[in-house]
Design a protein around this motif. Structure first.
Motif, PDB file in Angstrom:
ATOM      1  N   TYR A 170     -15.679 -25.569   5.583  1.00 20.23           N
ATOM      2  CA  TYR A 170     -15.081 -26.203   4.076  1.00 20.23           C
ATOM      3  C   TYR A 170     -14.691 -27.450   3.898  1.00 20.23           C
ATOM      4  O   TYR A 170     -14.106 -27.719   5.078  1.00 20.23           O
ATOM      5  CB  TYR A 170     -14.081 -24.983   3.004  1.00 20.23           C
ATOM      6  N   ASP A 171     -14.481 -28.001   2.799  1.00 21.18           N
ATOM      7  CA  ASP A 171     -13.584 -29.495   2.414  1.00 21.18           C
ATOM      8  C   ASP A 171     -12.529 -29.784   2.350  1.00 21.18           C
ATOM      9  O   ASP A 171     -11.716 -30.202   2.924  1.00 21.18           O
ATOM     10  CB  ASP A 171     -14.691 -30.424   1.433  1.00 21.18           C
ATOM     11  N   ASN A 172     -12.671 -28.338   1.426  1.00 19.61           N
ATOM     12  CA  ASN A 172     -10.778 -28.574   0.775  1.00 19.61           C
ATOM     13  C   ASN A 172      -9.628 -27.038   0.438  1.00 19.61           C
ATOM     14  O   ASN A 172     -10.814 -25.834   0.952  1.00 19.61           O
ATOM     15  CB  ASN A 172     -10.294 -29.100  -0.907  1.00 19.61           C
ATOM     16  N   ASN A 173      -8.983 -26.929   1.160  1.00 22.19           N
ATOM     17  CA  ASN A 173      -8.493 -25.679   1.091  1.00 22.19           C
ATOM     18  C   ASN A 173      -6.987 -25.649   0.152  1.00 22.19           C
ATOM     19  O   ASN A 173      -5.424 -26.499  -0.282  1.00 22.19           O
ATOM     20  CB  ASN A 173      -7.406 -25.669   2.483  1.00 22.19           C
ATOM     21  N   TYR A 174      -7.245 -25.108  -1.027  1.00 20.20           N
ATOM     22  CA  TYR A 174      -6.414 -25.205  -2.549  1.00 20.20           C
ATOM     23  C   TYR A 174      -4.887 -24.176  -2.009  1.00 20.20           C
ATOM     24  O   TYR A 174      -5.776 -23.295  -2.026  1.00 20.20           O
ATOM     25  CB  TYR A 174      -7.055 -25.060  -3.636  1.00 20.20           C
ATOM     26  N   GLN A 175      -4.507 -24.478  -2.275  1.00 20.20           N
ATOM     27  CA  GLN A 175      -2.849 -23.587  -1.885  1.00 20.20           C
ATOM     28  C   GLN A 175      -1.472 -23.836  -2.200  1.00 20.20           C
ATOM     29  O   GLN A 175      -1.147 -25.049  -2.220  1.00 20.20           O
ATOM     30  CB  GLN A 175      -3.024 -22.386  -0.641  1.00 20.20           C
ATOM     31  N   TYR A 176      -0.967 -23.494  -2.485  1.00 20.52           N
ATOM     32  CA  TYR A 176       0.923 -23.099  -2.785  1.00 20.52           C
ATOM     33  C   TYR A 176       1.874 -23.168  -1.689  1.00 20.52           C
ATOM     34  O   TYR A 176       2.965 -23.269  -1.675  1.00 20.52           O
ATOM     35  CB  TYR A 176       1.153 -22.986  -3.866  1.00 20.52           C
ATOM     36  N   ASP A 177       1.098 -22.313  -0.428  1.00 20.16           N
ATOM     37  CA  ASP A 177       2.257 -21.996   0.544  1.00 20.16           C
ATOM     38  C   ASP A 177       2.471 -22.941   2.182  1.00 20.16           C
ATOM     39  O   ASP A 177       1.665 -22.663   2.477  1.00 20.16           O
ATOM     40  CB  ASP A 177       1.707 -20.520   1.078  1.00 20.16           C
ATOM     41  N   GLY A 178       3.046 -23.627   1.133  1.00 16.27           N
ATOM     42  CA  GLY A 178       3.888 -25.008   2.463  1.00 16.27           C
ATOM     43  C   GLY A 178       4.797 -24.460   3.280  1.00 16.27           C
ATOM     44  O   GLY A 178       5.013 -24.762   4.293  1.00 16.27           O
ATOM     45  N   GLY A 179       5.339 -23.415   3.258  1.00 15.89           N
ATOM     46  CA  GLY A 179       6.438 -23.025   4.255  1.00 15.89           C
ATOM     47  C   GLY A 179       5.874 -22.032   5.087  1.00 15.89           C
ATOM     48  O   GLY A 179       4.867 -21.872   5.267  1.00 15.89           O
ATOM     49  N   VAL A 180       6.342 -21.321   6.333  1.00 19.28           N
ATOM     50  CA  VAL A 180       6.321 -20.408   6.854  1.00 19.28           C
ATOM     51  C   VAL A 180       6.746 -19.396   6.401  1.00 19.28           C
ATOM     52  O   VAL A 180       6.534 -17.662   8.084  1.00 19.28           O
ATOM     53  CB  VAL A 180       5.784 -20.811   8.748  1.00 19.28           C
ATOM     54  N   SER A 181       7.445 -18.419   6.000  1.00 18.66           N
ATOM     55  CA  SER A 181       7.766 -17.465   5.988  1.00 18.66           C
ATOM     56  C   SER A 181       7.080 -16.777   4.649  1.00 18.66           C
ATOM     57  O   SER A 181       7.242 -17.369   3.902  1.00 18.66           O
ATOM     58  CB  SER A 181       9.185 -17.439   5.828  1.00 18.66           C
ATOM     59  N   LEU A 182       7.002 -15.196   5.000  1.00 24.95           N
ATOM     60  CA  LEU A 182       6.334 -14.336   3.764  1.00 24.95           C
ATOM     61  C   LEU A 182       7.416 -13.341   2.967  1.00 24.95           C
ATOM     62  O   LEU A 182       8.239 -12.983   3.952  1.00 24.95           O
ATOM     63  CB  LEU A 182       5.141 -14.049   4.221  1.00 24.95           C
ATOM     64  N   HIS A 183       7.331 -12.696   2.212  1.00 26.66           N
ATOM     65  CA  HIS A 183       8.252 -12.375   1.606  1.00 26.66           C
ATOM     66  C   HIS A 183       6.943 -10.058   0.532  1.00 26.66           C
ATOM     67  O   HIS A 183       6.282 -11.594  -0.457  1.00 26.66           O
ATOM     68  CB  HIS A 183       9.644 -12.447   0.266  1.00 26.66           C
ATOM     69  N   CYS A 184       7.752  -9.595   0.479  1.00 30.03           N
ATOM     70  CA  CYS A 184       6.347  -9.299  -0.444  1.00 30.03           C
ATOM     71  C   CYS A 184       6.855  -8.637  -1.241  1.00 30.03           C
ATOM     72  O   CYS A 184       8.442  -7.481  -2.022  1.00 30.03           O
ATOM     73  CB  CYS A 184       6.323  -7.631   0.778  1.00 30.03           C
ATOM     74  N   TYR A 185       6.287  -7.808  -2.122  1.00 31.13           N
ATOM     75  CA  TYR A 185       6.506  -7.252  -3.977  1.00 31.13           C
ATOM     76  C   TYR A 185       5.827  -6.269  -3.672  1.00 31.13           C
ATOM     77  O   TYR A 185       4.920  -5.975  -3.614  1.00 31.13           O
ATOM     78  CB  TYR A 185       6.409  -8.688  -4.955  1.00 31.13           C
TER      79      TYR A 185
END
Length: 359
Positions: free
Chosen positions: A205-220
């Motif tokens: 794939y050429d591009n990777n669209y996402q907003y996750d710039g950190g390395v920590s996850l949280h759950c709802y």
């Protein structure tokens, strides 16, 4: 961040700290979020081979462009498999190869006797974990008499360690099925699990669209067993949307992926025109890439949304989001995450949406 979607997200250090955070340790969750950003994996060049002394950190000696610009593979899928499900672990070892896992390691529990080298059975009282290793095989008949203290039964996982070939059995350990430390704690979404990783080529794939710039996850969590999440993006050029990726927190999750082309005045992520849909089931928790049966053509400036509806047989449905937080229990290093209005949404029923916005 070639797409320019991370903003100020990233890993930050305190005053006077000058670290290469790739050498600070971590866990599979931090690694997953890093790899999902297409940071690595990089082939080792002839002059980049890891030294035999495991106290030397070669990544600090090379420019960061090796991690960002010379990646040879891209993460596509991860399976988070319960260590207690022995048949599933063994089946996935055959299908995917080695898996990572965290153990509690204390040299006092290692057998170094001839013929029993590498036999390791921790039966202490600490249920945390302090060392990451790879499981590469198993032996259901590995004798319990090989261990310094006999576990309740036979059987062991073959572990590839990182302490050099002089340690254990030529660098390997035989860790009892009954080891109390290998299951770790319940403090993270992937504790008590093995992580199987599936990669695609760097140019699939050429591009990777996402907003996750950190390395920590949280759950709802949503107690009614249904949850929906969505991101809205703006196309950077003439492109074809061929696949999407998302996380699942639990096993056996049914999903439906929907792609909408939006008008500029659409507020909710399900406005506009539905242009693609894909449904399926994920047996394991983890990170999943789903190829779209109908490829979506995009033009520069097109506004589109990726909507994922999920139902869970466990009674609770979960949405995982990038979140801010300390990485190692101290103030720094710190993973910072932000979300601008109009980018990300959550819903408990797929109709009534809450926009996410935080800094």
């Amino acid at each position: 961040d070639p797409m320019g979607n991370y903003g100020s997200d990233g890993v930050y250090f305190g005053p006077g700290q000058d670290y290469d955070y790739f050498t600070l340790g971590g866990n599979d969750l931090y690694a997953t979020m890093t790899l999902a950003k297409w940071v690595g994996v990089t082939n080792e060049l002839p002059n980049m081979a890891y030294p035999s002394n495991y106290n030397i950190y070669p990544s600090a000696d090379y420019a960061s462009e090796y991690a960002f610009s010379y990646d040879s593979m891209h993460l596509e899928n991860e399976l988070w498999v319960d260590i207690g499900d022995k048949e599933a672990v063994q089946s996935n070892l055959i299908n995917y190869g080695a898996a990572t896992v965290s153990i509690y390691y204390d040299n006092a529990y290692l057998n170094t006797d001839s013929g029993k080298k590498g036999a390791y059975y921790y039966n202490g009282t600490s249920y945390g974990n302090n060392h990451a290793v790879s499981i590469v095989g198993w032996d259901d008949n590995y004798s319990k008499t090989n261990f310094l203290t006999q576990p309740p039964g036979n059987g062991a996982w073959l572990i590839k360690n990182s302490y050099g070939t002089s340690h254990g059995d030529n660098g390997y350990l035989w860790v009892s099925y009954y080891d109390r430390g290998i299951t770790g704690s319940n403090s993270t979404p992937i504790a008590n699990t093995l992580v199987f990783t599936d990669y695609g080529t760097y140019n699939n794939y050429d591009n990777n669209y996402q907003y996750d710039g950190g390395v920590s996850l949280h759950c709802y969590s949503y107690p009614n067993g249904t949850a929906s999440m969505a991101n809205v993006f703006t196309a950077d050029g003439f492109e074809k949307l061929e696949a999407i990726s998302f996380y699942t927190y639990r096993t056996n999750v049914n999903y439906t992926v929907k792609i909408y082309k939006l008008d500029n005045n659409d507020i909710a992520p399900i406005g506009g025109t539905l242009v693609a849909s894909e449904s399926g089931n994920e047996i394991y928790a983890g990170y999943h890439t789903i190829e779209l049966g109908n490829i979506v053509d995009l033009a520069p400036g097109d506004k589109f949304s990726v909507v994922i509806d999920m139902t869970s047989a466990s009674g609770y449905a979960y949405i995982m989001v990038d979140a801010s937080g300390s990485l190692f229990g101290t103030t720094y290093p710190y993973s910072f995450a932000s979300c601008n209005a109009g980018e990300s949404y959550m819903s408990g029923d797929g109709s009534n949406w809450s926009g996410m916005s935080y800094n």
